[in-house]
Design an enzyme around this catalytic site. Structure first.
Site, PDB file in Angstrom:
ATOM      1  N   THR A  67       0.816  -1.216   0.000  1.00 29.61           N
ATOM      2  CA  THR A  67       0.000   0.000   0.000  1.00 29.61           C
ATOM      3  C   THR A  67       0.853   1.272   0.000  1.00 29.61           C
ATOM      4  O   THR A  67       1.986   1.253   0.498  1.00 29.61           O
ATOM      5  CB  THR A  67      -0.897  -0.007   1.260  1.00 29.61           C
ATOM      6  OG1 THR A  67      -1.520   1.259   1.414  1.00 29.61           O
ATOM      7  CG2 THR A  67      -0.087  -0.265   2.543  1.00 29.61           C
ATOM      8  N   ASP A  68       0.269   2.359  -0.471  1.00 27.23           N
ATOM      9  CA  ASP A  68       0.966   3.657  -0.402  1.00 27.23           C
ATOM     10  C   ASP A  68       1.038   4.178   1.038  1.00 27.23           C
ATOM     11  O   ASP A  68       1.785   5.116   1.315  1.00 27.23           O
ATOM     12  CB  ASP A  68       0.289   4.698  -1.308  1.00 27.23           C
ATOM     13  CG  ASP A  68      -1.157   4.981  -0.955  1.00 27.23           C
ATOM     14  OD1 ASP A  68      -1.707   4.333  -0.040  1.00 27.23           O
ATOM     15  OD2 ASP A  68      -1.762   5.871  -1.596  1.00 27.23           O
ATOM     16  N   GLU A  69       0.249   3.582   1.954  1.00 29.33           N
ATOM     17  CA  GLU A  69       0.233   4.099   3.333  1.00 29.33           C
ATOM     18  C   GLU A  69       1.572   3.899   4.044  1.00 29.33           C
ATOM     19  O   GLU A  69       1.825   4.529   5.062  1.00 29.33           O
ATOM     20  CB  GLU A  69      -0.907   3.456   4.128  1.00 29.33           C
ATOM     21  CG  GLU A  69      -2.258   3.787   3.536  1.00 29.33           C
ATOM     22  CD  GLU A  69      -3.423   3.630   4.498  1.00 29.33           C
ATOM     23  OE1 GLU A  69      -3.190   3.460   5.705  1.00 29.33           O
ATOM     24  OE2 GLU A  69      -4.566   3.666   4.019  1.00 29.33           O
TER      25      GLU A  69
ATOM     26  N   TYR B 275      -1.904  -0.428  10.978  1.00 29.27           N
ATOM     27  CA  TYR B 275      -2.031  -1.102   9.672  1.00 29.27           C
ATOM     28  C   TYR B 275      -0.827  -0.796   8.789  1.00 29.27           C
ATOM     29  O   TYR B 275      -0.160  -1.700   8.275  1.00 29.27           O
ATOM     30  CB  TYR B 275      -3.325  -0.666   8.962  1.00 29.27           C
ATOM     31  CG  TYR B 275      -3.336  -0.990   7.483  1.00 29.27           C
ATOM     32  CD1 TYR B 275      -3.412  -2.309   7.037  1.00 29.27           C
ATOM     33  CD2 TYR B 275      -3.239   0.027   6.511  1.00 29.27           C
ATOM     34  CE1 TYR B 275      -3.402  -2.612   5.669  1.00 29.27           C
ATOM     35  CE2 TYR B 275      -3.227  -0.268   5.163  1.00 29.27           C
ATOM     36  CZ  TYR B 275      -3.307  -1.588   4.741  1.00 29.27           C
ATOM     37  OH  TYR B 275      -3.279  -1.883   3.399  1.00 29.27           O
TER      38      TYR B 275
ATOM     39  N   LYS C 219       2.201  -3.208   7.304  1.00 31.40           N
ATOM     40  CA  LYS C 219       2.488  -3.394   5.874  1.00 31.40           C
ATOM     41  C   LYS C 219       3.934  -2.976   5.570  1.00 31.40           C
ATOM     42  O   LYS C 219       4.617  -3.608   4.762  1.00 31.40           O
ATOM     43  CB  LYS C 219       1.509  -2.584   5.008  1.00 31.40           C
ATOM     44  CG  LYS C 219       0.074  -3.066   5.017  1.00 31.40           C
ATOM     45  CD  LYS C 219      -0.141  -4.459   4.439  1.00 31.40           C
ATOM     46  CE  LYS C 219       0.035  -4.553   2.947  1.00 31.40           C
ATOM     47  NZ  LYS C 219      -0.357  -5.898   2.423  1.00 31.40           N
TER      48      LYS C 219
HETATM   49  P1  NAD Z   1      -9.699  -7.360   2.086  1.00 32.10           P
HETATM   50  O1  NAD Z   1      -9.740  -7.078   3.545  1.00 32.10           O
HETATM   51  O2  NAD Z   1     -10.909  -7.082   1.261  1.00 32.10           O
HETATM   52  O3  NAD Z   1      -9.293  -8.879   1.829  1.00 32.10           O
HETATM   53  C1  NAD Z   1      -8.296  -9.525   2.548  1.00 32.10           C
HETATM   54  C2  NAD Z   1      -8.437 -11.018   2.320  1.00 32.10           C
HETATM   55  O4  NAD Z   1      -7.384 -11.682   3.047  1.00 32.10           O
HETATM   56  C3  NAD Z   1      -9.757 -11.610   2.829  1.00 32.10           C
HETATM   57  O5  NAD Z   1     -10.305 -12.467   1.872  1.00 32.10           O
HETATM   58  C4  NAD Z   1      -9.359 -12.363   4.079  1.00 32.10           C
HETATM   59  O6  NAD Z   1     -10.195 -13.486   4.350  1.00 32.10           O
HETATM   60  C5  NAD Z   1      -7.928 -12.792   3.749  1.00 32.10           C
HETATM   61  N1  NAD Z   1      -7.117 -13.025   4.960  1.00 32.10           N
HETATM   62  C6  NAD Z   1      -6.998 -12.199   6.029  1.00 32.10           C
HETATM   63  N2  NAD Z   1      -6.195 -12.760   6.956  1.00 32.10           N
HETATM   64  C7  NAD Z   1      -5.779 -13.945   6.436  1.00 32.10           C
HETATM   65  C8  NAD Z   1      -4.918 -14.974   6.910  1.00 32.10           C
HETATM   66  N3  NAD Z   1      -4.341 -14.886   8.121  1.00 32.10           N
HETATM   67  N4  NAD Z   1      -4.688 -16.046   6.127  1.00 32.10           N
HETATM   68  C9  NAD Z   1      -5.272 -16.146   4.907  1.00 32.10           C
HETATM   69  N5  NAD Z   1      -6.117 -15.210   4.409  1.00 32.10           N
HETATM   70  C10 NAD Z   1      -6.367 -14.121   5.173  1.00 32.10           C
HETATM   71  O7  NAD Z   1      -8.436  -6.550   1.551  1.00 32.10           O
HETATM   72  P2  NAD Z   1      -8.231  -5.774   0.174  1.00 32.10           P
HETATM   73  O8  NAD Z   1      -8.738  -4.397   0.325  1.00 32.10           O
HETATM   74  O9  NAD Z   1      -8.697  -6.625  -0.943  1.00 32.10           O
HETATM   75  O10 NAD Z   1      -6.624  -5.686   0.140  1.00 32.10           O
HETATM   76  C11 NAD Z   1      -5.859  -6.760  -0.392  1.00 32.10           C
HETATM   77  C12 NAD Z   1      -4.378  -6.411  -0.281  1.00 32.10           C
HETATM   78  O11 NAD Z   1      -4.115  -5.217  -1.000  1.00 32.10           O
HETATM   79  C13 NAD Z   1      -3.914  -6.156   1.150  1.00 32.10           C
HETATM   80  O12 NAD Z   1      -2.625  -6.702   1.290  1.00 32.10           O
HETATM   81  C14 NAD Z   1      -3.890  -4.639   1.272  1.00 32.10           C
HETATM   82  O13 NAD Z   1      -2.919  -4.231   2.217  1.00 32.10           O
HETATM   83  C15 NAD Z   1      -3.496  -4.254  -0.143  1.00 32.10           C
HETATM   84  N6  NAD Z   1      -3.985  -2.939  -0.589  1.00 32.10           N
HETATM   85  C16 NAD Z   1      -5.295  -2.590  -0.465  1.00 32.10           C
HETATM   86  C17 NAD Z   1      -5.741  -1.358  -0.968  1.00 32.10           C
HETATM   87  C18 NAD Z   1      -7.192  -0.946  -0.890  1.00 32.10           C
HETATM   88  O14 NAD Z   1      -7.514   0.178  -1.263  1.00 32.10           O
HETATM   89  N7  NAD Z   1      -8.111  -1.807  -0.461  1.00 32.10           N
HETATM   90  C19 NAD Z   1      -4.821  -0.485  -1.574  1.00 32.10           C
HETATM   91  C20 NAD Z   1      -3.467  -0.879  -1.648  1.00 32.10           C
HETATM   92  C21 NAD Z   1      -3.063  -2.112  -1.171  1.00 32.10           C
HETATM   93  O1  DAU Z   2      -4.204   3.954   0.483  1.00 22.88           O
HETATM   94  C1  DAU Z   2      -4.410   2.584   0.398  1.00 22.88           C
HETATM   95  C2  DAU Z   2      -5.257   2.105   1.562  1.00 22.88           C
HETATM   96  O2  DAU Z   2      -6.583   2.577   1.329  1.00 22.88           O
HETATM   97  C3  DAU Z   2      -5.233   0.605   1.731  1.00 22.88           C
HETATM   98  O3  DAU Z   2      -3.936   0.181   2.024  1.00 22.88           O
HETATM   99  C4  DAU Z   2      -6.194   0.175   2.847  1.00 22.88           C
HETATM  100  O4  DAU Z   2      -6.238  -1.246   2.929  1.00 22.88           O
HETATM  101  C5  DAU Z   2      -7.581   0.694   2.514  1.00 22.88           C
HETATM  102  O5  DAU Z   2      -8.498   0.366   3.538  1.00 22.88           O
HETATM  103  C6  DAU Z   2      -7.550   2.210   2.296  1.00 22.88           C
HETATM  104  O6  DAU Z   2      -7.269   2.894   3.547  1.00 22.88           O
HETATM  105  P1  DAU Z   2      -8.027   4.249   3.982  1.00 22.88           P
HETATM  106  O7  DAU Z   2      -7.957   4.381   5.431  1.00 22.88           O
HETATM  107  O8  DAU Z   2      -7.581   5.389   3.139  1.00 22.88           O
HETATM  108  O9  DAU Z   2      -9.519   3.851   3.496  1.00 22.88           O
HETATM  109  P2  DAU Z   2     -10.951   4.067   4.190  1.00 22.88           P
HETATM  110  O10 DAU Z   2     -11.974   3.698   3.159  1.00 22.88           O
HETATM  111  O11 DAU Z   2     -11.045   3.432   5.530  1.00 22.88           O
HETATM  112  O12 DAU Z   2     -11.008   5.660   4.399  1.00 22.88           O
HETATM  113  C7  DAU Z   2     -10.862   6.555   3.309  1.00 22.88           C
HETATM  114  C8  DAU Z   2     -10.896   7.966   3.873  1.00 22.88           C
HETATM  115  O13 DAU Z   2     -12.226   8.242   4.357  1.00 22.88           O
HETATM  116  C9  DAU Z   2      -9.987   8.176   5.072  1.00 22.88           C
HETATM  117  O14 DAU Z   2      -9.466   9.492   5.020  1.00 22.88           O
HETATM  118  C10 DAU Z   2     -10.911   8.031   6.278  1.00 22.88           C
HETATM  119  C11 DAU Z   2     -12.229   8.533   5.754  1.00 22.88           C
HETATM  120  N1  DAU Z   2     -13.450   7.897   6.294  1.00 22.88           N
HETATM  121  C12 DAU Z   2     -13.524   6.547   6.305  1.00 22.88           C
HETATM  122  C13 DAU Z   2     -14.648   5.901   6.772  1.00 22.88           C
HETATM  123  C14 DAU Z   2     -14.726   4.377   6.795  1.00 22.88           C
HETATM  124  C15 DAU Z   2     -14.516   8.688   6.712  1.00 22.88           C
HETATM  125  O15 DAU Z   2     -14.460   9.936   6.696  1.00 22.88           O
HETATM  126  N2  DAU Z   2     -15.645   8.044   7.170  1.00 22.88           N
HETATM  127  C16 DAU Z   2     -15.756   6.685   7.215  1.00 22.88           C
HETATM  128  O16 DAU Z   2     -16.824   6.162   7.672  1.00 22.88           O
END
Ligand code: NAD
Ligand code: DAU
Length: 351
Positions: free
Chosen positions: A132-134, A157, A161
């Site tokens: 992730t970019d975080e 988190y 990562k």
């Molecule tokens: P998600 O939470 O939707 O899915 C995570 C999956 O991992 C689920 O299916 C869960 O059952 C599985 N999992 C969790 N713990 C596990 C374990 N111990 N063993 C096996 N499986 C397990 O997550 P996502 O949003 O699809 O993100 C996927 C990946 O991409 C993550 O590594 C996250 O850090 C990265 N990522 C997410 C975003 C985003 O915007 N969602 C952006 C950048 C990177």
């Molecule tokens: O940048 C990549 C990341 O983006 C991934 O690595 C993470 O897995 C993914 O969950 C996401 O993280 P964020 O914290 O940015 O996403 P989230 O959807 O939780 O929140 C987006 C923005 O909105 C953040 O600034 C917090 C805000 N927010 C979030 C929720 C859930 C609100 O204002 N209200 C809300 O109810």
């Protein structure tokens, strides 16, 4: 060459799009989806491909040393594309240890098993870590994250990562394994669990419930269509040099409050409400602890070296996303009620 790939976290949001893409685009590959099916894992996300001959689901925990060893011995994979993680920042604030276990210990367990299993053929195998970019922390008003930006994570988190990224690089540098890392910005699209901002807002607006905006809604996120992320992973997996890192993002920065107002306006039209009706649901709530102000990805390296650019605009992607959530009420109801957790019938094992 026929490839056997273990994709971890394939039942989650991004993982399900990656699994679908690989199963459909590479009929010669054999795809093993390894997922623990936590609250975030949902096999209904993969219903359309669950019977494909090149696809198999295995339920298991990446932290379980014996299980991961058995899986490598049984499947003899050529590559791992690792997405399994605890992914929600708010949950990491209340339960940091869960994030250390899955994101750090689980990743090291996979790396370590791969190191043993692939000894003598690191040049023919690949460990792709999806990150992730975080990990880069937060930006002020200017600038963008590049692959050279120093790591500076703030939430449990992002710290977990960042830790996993460092371990992946350590396995490349210490043992000579072939690894690749990509760091992506916020994804949006279908099958996104409604704890995250965009699906949560769509669901709440639809149900006439308050839409919580953290702080003043001034924080900025850089949104990318999930299928563009899956395509970037495909391109990087097949073409990146060993040991390389790529940032992935869509040059698409939005202040949270502006994004939520846009969603309100789109849903007013789609639900036949008067303009401004849904915006009345916007509710400012206590800010997230340690809330990063701004993320913005510079994806120039990926564009220049591997030719990847986003495929659709944010306007198109958001419209498709809203339409998908309105058309998939059953999926949304199952997820919000917890009913989806009964979908798995236990065809492999039940750790
Ligand atoms: P998600 O939470 O939707 O899915 C995570 C999956 O991992 C689920 O299916 C869960 O059952 C599985 N999992 C969790 N713990 C596990 C374990 N111990 N063993 C096996 N499986 C397990 O997550 P996502 O949003 O699809 O993100 C996927 C990946 O991409 C993550 O590594 C996250 O850090 C990265 N990522 C997410 C975003 C985003 O915007 N969602 C952006 C950048 C990177
Ligand atoms: O940048 C990549 C990341 O983006 C991934 O690595 C993470 O897995 C993914 O969950 C996401 O993280 P964020 O914290 O940015 O996403 P989230 O959807 O939780 O929140 C987006 C923005 O909105 C953040 O600034 C917090 C805000 N927010 C979030 C929720 C859930 C609100 O204002 N209200 C809300 O109810």
């Amino acid at each position: 060459m026929k490839k056997k790939i273990i994709i971890t976290g394939g039942a989650g949001f991004i993982g399900s799009h990656v699994v679908r893409r690989f199963v459909k685009n590479y009929p010669d590959y054999s795809i093993v989806n390894l997922d623990k099916l936590t609250y975030a894992g949902n096999l209904a996300n993969l219903k359309d491909i669950e019977n494909e001959p090149n696809y198999k689901f295995v339920k298991g925990d990446i932290v379980d040393i014996a299980f991961i060893n058995e899986l490598f011995a049984a499947e003899n994979p050529d590559a791992v594309i690792h997405l399994a993680a605890e992914s929600h920042v708010d949950r990491s604030i209340t339960n940091p240890l869960d994030f250390v276990m899955t994101n750090v210990v689980g990743t090291v367990n996979l790396l370590n098993t791969a190191r043993e299993h692939w000894k003598g053929r690191y040049d023919k195998t690949r460990f792709y870590h999806v990150s992730t970019d975080e990990v880069y922390g937060t930006l002020g008003e200017d600038g963008m994250f590049t692959e050279e930006t120093a790591y500076d994570p703030h939430s449990p988190y992002s710290a977990s990562k960042a830790g996993s990224d460092h371990f992946v690089r350590a396995y490349q540098d210490t043992y000579g394994m072939d690894t690749v890392i990509s760091n992506c910005s916020n994804n949006y699209g279908s099958f996104h669990f409604p704890e995250k901002l965009i699906p949560l807002a769509i669901n709440n607006i639809k149900q006439n419930r308050p839409v919580p905006v953290y702080g003043k809604g001034e924080n900025i996120r850089d949104w990318l269509w999930v299928e563009d992320h899956a395509r970037a992973i495909d391109v990087i997996f097949h073409n990146a040099k060993s040991g390389s890192t790529y940032n992935i993002g869509g040059h698409n920065e939005w202040k949270n409050i502006d994004l939520i107002r846009l969603l309100c306006s789109i849903l007013d039209k789609k639900l036949g409400r008067a303009e401004g009706e849904s915006a009345k649901l916007i509710t400012f709530v206590t800010d997230r602890a340690g809330h990063d102000l701004r993320y913005a990805i510079d994806a120039t390296k990926l564009k220049n070296e591997l030719g990847w650019v986003p495929g659709i605009t944010f306007e198109e992607g958001l419209e498709k996303t809203v339409d998908w959530y309105l058309a998939n009420e059953e999926w949304l109801n199952d997820v919000t009620s917890g009913h989806y957790q009964q979908y798995y019938s236990g065809q492999y094992n039940d750790r």
